[in-house]
Design a protein around this motif. Structure first.
Motif, PDB file in Angstrom:
ATOM      1  N   LEU A 141     -20.760 -22.288  28.696  1.00 12.13           N
ATOM      2  CA  LEU A 141     -21.520 -21.633  27.637  1.00 12.13           C
ATOM      3  C   LEU A 141     -22.995 -22.006  27.704  1.00 12.13           C
ATOM      4  CD1 LEU A 141     -18.987 -22.082  24.700  1.00 12.13           C
ATOM      5  CD2 LEU A 141     -19.666 -19.912  25.736  1.00 12.13           C
ATOM      6  N   LEU A 172     -21.660 -12.764  25.089  1.00 14.04           N
ATOM      7  CA  LEU A 172     -22.282 -13.594  24.061  1.00 14.04           C
ATOM      8  C   LEU A 172     -22.758 -12.768  22.875  1.00 14.04           C
ATOM      9  CD1 LEU A 172     -24.541 -15.908  26.283  1.00 14.04           C
ATOM     10  CD2 LEU A 172     -22.205 -16.330  25.515  1.00 14.04           C
ATOM     11  N   LEU A 209     -22.245 -18.508  17.184  1.00 16.50           N
ATOM     12  CA  LEU A 209     -22.006 -17.950  18.517  1.00 16.50           C
ATOM     13  C   LEU A 209     -20.560 -17.500  18.663  1.00 16.50           C
ATOM     14  CD1 LEU A 209     -22.924 -17.585  21.550  1.00 16.50           C
ATOM     15  CD2 LEU A 209     -22.025 -19.896  21.921  1.00 16.50           C
ATOM     16  N   ALA A 259     -18.204 -15.922  22.007  1.00 15.35           N
ATOM     17  CA  ALA A 259     -18.287 -15.701  23.448  1.00 15.35           C
ATOM     18  C   ALA A 259     -16.889 -15.719  24.060  1.00 15.35           C
ATOM     19  CB  ALA A 259     -19.157 -16.765  24.108  1.00 15.35           C
TER      20      ALA A 259
END
Length: 330
Positions: free
Chosen positions: A112, A153, A162, A164
């Motif tokens: 990430l 993302l 976030l 993802a």
């Protein structure tokens, strides 16, 4: 429990005579580790005839999981294939574990961080991800190779929330193992962390400390962040392993104690004198403390230069030092 044998549908086509199969050589293998989605006769029975050895019998557990198969079901499945006898060793069931490879939260966070740097311009060295809930992990088949990739993302710049996906596979459209993760992007700082517990007064060794990156909001304002050398200092109180080292936790070792009789050295151009004096206070290397000449009873400042040793600064105490000084060779 594992599913119903697949071999029953093959029973009519694969009947063998007991003599041809050399049944006296066939024996149950015992607990096994499955490498594939299905278990064959050869996976479960040692000495299975080559003609039927690769026949699938049972479905394997899910990746990383464990299940059991009753021995009678294996015997029945083998008999359906024409293998009349299997030596079971008296076992009633066997345990089947499915081989798997685990990718943990650390590797997932690294993927990430790379994606955040490449796609959104974050500094990977100063960026981390605090995951929601339990630490994520991705379970793969042992033979599945390839780099762990993060993508898809979705970042809220204001809240730094976030979402993802991470996956392993030849391409984003051929993800053979994938996981969706959520969390918060955090700023990381380097902080000194103790690798073991220390008792009060214990001297710190270089191996007792490590520099780790932690979320800034979890690090107290008085934690040591700049990598200041700490080896050789002493713990002012008991400290637990894994804790941040704070400014007040460690002190330089005391080289002079209050009330000690120590050696004072006076240096001036062309002369070096020494004498025994009393320390009016304790201190560490480089500290300026008060000392008293026992003869004159005058207190003067001096700098600690070693264990039980101080240096008297020129211009302040010539008369006091000279009153009872002994010459020392240059």
């Amino acid at each position: 429990m594992l599913r119903t044998p697949l071999a029953s549908a093959l029973a009519g086509a694969l009947l063998w005579s007991g003599a041809a199969l050399a049944a006296d050589r066939a024996a149950l293998r015992g607990d096994v580790t499955a490498q594939r989605d299905t278990l064959t006769l050869a996976d479960l029975v040692h000495g299975a005839p080559a003609a039927i050895a690769d026949t699938p019998l049972f479905r394997s557990p899910a990746l990383g999981q464990t299940g059991t198969i009753q021995t009678r079901r294996i015997v029945e499945a083998a008999q359906d294939l024409g293998l009349a006898q299997i030596e079971t060793g008296g076992r009633l069931q066997i345990t089947v574990s499915r081989a798997a490879r685990q990718i943990g939260a650390g590797e997932i966070e690294q993927a990430l961080r790379r994606a955040l740097a490449e796609k959104l311009g974050f500094d990977p060295a100063a960026t981390g991800v605090a995951f929601d809930g339990a630490s994520p992990s991705l379970t793969l088949a042992p033979d599945l190779k390839g780099e762990l990739v993060a993508g898809d993302l979705v970042l809220d710049r204001r809240s730094r929330r976030l979402q993802a996906s991470v996956w392993v596979g030849p391409s984003p459209t051929e993800r053979r193992a994938s996981l969706r993760v959520t969390g918060t992007v955090v700023d990381l700082v380097e902080v000194a962390v103790l690798t073991r517990s220390l008792e009060r007064g214990e001297v710190v060794k270089a191996t007792d400390l490590s520099v780790e990156k932690r979320p800034r909001e979890l690090v107290s304002s008085d934690a040591l962040l700049d990598g200041t050398p700490l080896a050789g200092r002493v713990a002012r109180r008991a400290l637990g392993a894994g804790t941040f080292v704070k400014l007040g936790d460690l002190a330089r070792p005391e080289l002079v104690g209050k009330g000690d009789i120590i050696s004072a050295v006076y240096e001036a151009p062309g002369i070096v004198l020494s004498m025994r004096v009393k320390a009016n206070e304790g201190g560490a290397l480089g500290d300026v403390i008060s000392i008293t000449n026992p003869g004159s009873k005058k207190a003067v400042p001096a700098t600690i230069v070693g264990p039980g040793r101080v240096s008297v600064r020129p211009g302040l105490t010539e008369r006091v030092v000279a009153a009872s000084a002994l010459p020392v060779q240059n």
